[in-house]
Motif scaffolding. Structure first.
Motif, PDB file in Angstrom:
ATOM      1  N   GLY A  11       5.721  10.532   5.254  1.00 23.60           N
ATOM      2  CA  GLY A  11       4.580   9.932   5.935  1.00 23.60           C
ATOM      3  C   GLY A  11       4.314  10.612   7.260  1.00 23.60           C
ATOM      4  O   GLY A  11       3.160  10.801   7.665  1.00 23.60           O
TER       5      GLY A  11
ATOM      6  N   ASP B 225       1.199  -0.954  -7.827  1.00 25.40           N
ATOM      7  CA  ASP B 225       0.737  -0.322  -6.591  1.00 25.40           C
ATOM      8  C   ASP B 225       1.954   0.127  -5.803  1.00 25.40           C
ATOM      9  O   ASP B 225       2.583  -0.662  -5.091  1.00 25.40           O
ATOM     10  CB  ASP B 225      -0.102  -1.301  -5.768  1.00 25.40           C
TER      11      ASP B 225
ATOM     12  N   GLU C 185       2.237   1.791  -3.223  1.00 28.97           N
ATOM     13  CA  GLU C 185       2.100   1.761  -1.775  1.00 28.97           C
ATOM     14  C   GLU C 185       2.306   0.354  -1.222  1.00 28.97           C
ATOM     15  O   GLU C 185       2.419   0.171  -0.007  1.00 28.97           O
ATOM     16  CB  GLU C 185       0.700   2.264  -1.375  1.00 28.97           C
TER      17      GLU C 185
END
Length: 604
Positions: free
Chosen positions: A83, A410, A412
């Motif tokens: 990230g 998902d 994330e």
């Protein structure tokens, strides 16, 4: 051998960092960067470059741009990005945009609005609203300069061939092909207005092109959005006509009806290649469109292999109309147009390094991968899966476009699969300096005979048993995991003990002790699941497919028994991802009624 241009650019960057000419000459020699005669660059040559290119007189802004560009390229070409990496890529793009504003401010007609777009030019009249996804002539020229300045030798060959009708490129893993072709397509869209279509194994993989293109545009202060992405430019006579950029997975039904240049990413790994290629080729029927296929090699059984060798073209043709193609590395290392009018190119990791790409430690890669794995992943050798316990085509048939097909997942999110049950499998490192470890998380079948959906996969290297256990705990904390199958051999025993502690926070830890019988049961169970199409994973998981293919039937040391092996000793292939998946599958009875026999201990 590295090009003089690469040495010159490297020397210039070091000079701008404050290095002396003698120090630069010594550094280039230590890095093995030599001239076209294979000799080190003498100090006098570097001094001549400095004088001819006037390195001393280059303004501070240009030096900063060079530094930012080098750092940005290294981040973009990283295999596994964090990230923080993505944040830094975005930050560097914004810094370049700010430098562009400073450069405009320093022009004779510069004003405060160049530095702060909120201020604007108070002496100017009403301004037109900036056009969306639009490049001025100056922005287009600067973007092309950045593009051309950052090319390695093999990428320059791709650029020189970009006007050809059809290109097929066989490449090493992680040499910047997706990065390059995204940039090439953007430049072409800006300059010509032609549509650009990106085909990948999955939507997520196709979106990697989109991510790169958005980052490239930010380098010159342009923010791109939309899907399809519509781009206009001052460079075209009709600047209002937009070039369309489409990002597609390999669901051929979604690909129909498009027209433009198309880029087919990892085409040696897609399922139903023949059918999909008919649709893809139809996109570029008109002579103004270009077709580019590029991929790492898979197996000789893949339907795209006859296209590469020319065998597909020769089918059903008269003997006098057939062509003979030499697709060896020696014939194609510099790129060549065959008698079928297709330009082919092979770029191994060694070729990439010799042509300026300094992103690899070749010795470390050779130590990390078995000879056959290294040859497949980095030297562009195809695999013959005829001796494998698993068939390539059976595995690719299990691929799905997870981003499109799995609306209930998902990755994330804080809870990627909500509170529903998942199972996990862990294959540990054999030693602290040995093979990779692998963790796989799967959603088990919702009904008898249903599908195992593989949600996440992770490979670890160089971690001790405490670090491995900590990683597993952190990853599983996002799920409702009720089963974890751990190979308790070697260092895996220590990992198992840490996970099995009552206060570990991990439930359903199962100790797996390998034996010839248990390993055979795992293989048979996996073969049954895969042949019946009961396993599903994202189409972009090429490494998982490679792991299964690397498992081969062989004899034990005594020669009396048959076993399955992918070489679990240091220096050999490991198939860690495949074993981790099989640990999961073994939590389901072999016949749906009886628990598979083996040495298993369950800790609740």
């Amino acid at each position: 051998m590295p090009r003089v241009l690469d040495a010159r650019r490297r020397a210039r960057s070091l000079f701008w960092l404050g290095w002396g000419i003698t120090e630069i000459a010594e550094e280039l020699e230590q890095l093995g960067i030599v001239n076209d005669k294979g000799k080190p660059h003498p100090r006098a040559t570097i001094e001549a470059w400095k004088q001819r290119d006037q390195w001393d007189s280059v303004d501070f802004l240009r030096r900063m741009e060079d530094c930012l560009e080098v750092r940005w390229q290294r981040l973009v070409l990283k295999d596994q990005k964090t990230g923080a990496d993505y944040k830094e890529i975005d930050l560097l793009g914004r810094q370049v945009a700010q430098l562009a504003r400073v450069r405009r401010f320093n022009e004779p007609d510069g004003h405060e609005g160049d530095l702060n777009e909120k201020v604007g030019n108070r002496n100017a009249g009403p301004r037109k609203k900036p056009k969306k996804n639009h490049f001025t002539a100056e922005q287009a020229a600067e973007l092309k300069r950045i593009f051309e300045a950052g090319l390695y030798g093999y990428q320059e060959s791709w650029y020189a061939s970009s006007s050809l009708r059809t290109r097929m490129i066989l490449k090493s893993r992680q040499i910047g092909a997706t990065y390059y072709f995204a940039f090439e397509a953007l430049i072409d869209a800006i300059e010509t207005g032609r549509n650009q279509i990106f085909l990948s194994a999955s939507k997520a993989q196709a979106y990697q092109f989109k991510s790169y293109i958005i980052s490239f545009a930010k380098l010159v202060g342009v923010t791109l959005s939309g899907d399809p992405m519509m781009i206009t430019s001052e460079l075209r006579p009709d600047e209002e006509a937009a070039a369309e950029l489409h990002f597609l997975g390999t669901n051929f039904r979604t690909a129909q009806g498009r027209h433009g240049n198309f880029y087919f990413d990892e085409f040696f790994w897609v399922h139903n290649f023949e059918e999909l290629n008919k649709v893809a080729s139809g996109m570029a029927t008109h002579k103004k469109w270009r077709k580019t296929y590029f991929s790492t090699p898979s197996t000789v059984a893949h339907p795209a292999y006859p296209y590469w060798t020319g065998e597909r073209r020769n089918r059903r043709r008269k003997k006098e109309d057939r062509v003979e193609l030499d697709v060896s590395h020696d014939a194609l290392k510099d790129g060549a147009i065959g008698p079928d009018k297709i330009w082919r190119h092979i770029v191994t990791v060694l070729d990439a390094e010799a042509q300026g790409c300094d992103l690899f430690d070749i010795d470390e890669l050779r130590d990390e991968y078995a000879d056959d794995e290294f040859a497949n992943l980095f030297l562009c050798n195809f695999v013959d899966d005829s001796l494998s316990a698993f068939k390539f085509n059976d595995l690719t048939a299990c691929g799905v476009d997870a981003m499109v097909d799995w609306a209930d997942v998902d990755l994330e999110a804080a809870r990627p699969y909500g509170d529903r049950e998942v199972w996990a499998g862990y294959d540990p490192q054999e030693s602290e300096d040995g093979d990779n470890a692998a963790l796989v998380i799967a959603a088990p079948p919702l009904n008898e005979g249903g599908t195992f959906r593989l949600l996440e996969k992770h490979q670890l290297r160089g971690l001790d048993y405490e670090q491995q256990a900590a990683f597993i705990k952190a990853t599983l904390s996002r799920y409702n995991c009720t089963y974890v199958g751990v190979d308790a051999s070697g260092i895996g025993s220590a990992v198992y003990q840490l996970l099995a502690k009552p206060d570990s926070g991990v439930r359903g830890v199962v100790r797996l002790e390998y034996s010839l019988e248990f390993k055979a049961q795992m293989i048979m169970k996996a073969q049954n699941v895969i042949r019946r199409g009961r396993m599903a994973f994202d189409l972009g998981w090429n490494d998982l497919i490679s792991a299964f293919i690397s498992i081969k039937k062989t004899l034990t040391t005594s020669g009396r028994n048959v076993t399955f092996k992918a070489g679990r000793a240091v220096g050999e292939g490991h198939a860690d991802l495949a074993w981790a998946v099989m640990h999961i599958l073994m939590n389901e009875p072999l016949d749906g009624k009886e628990r598979p026999k083996g040495s298993m201990e369950v800790i609740e």
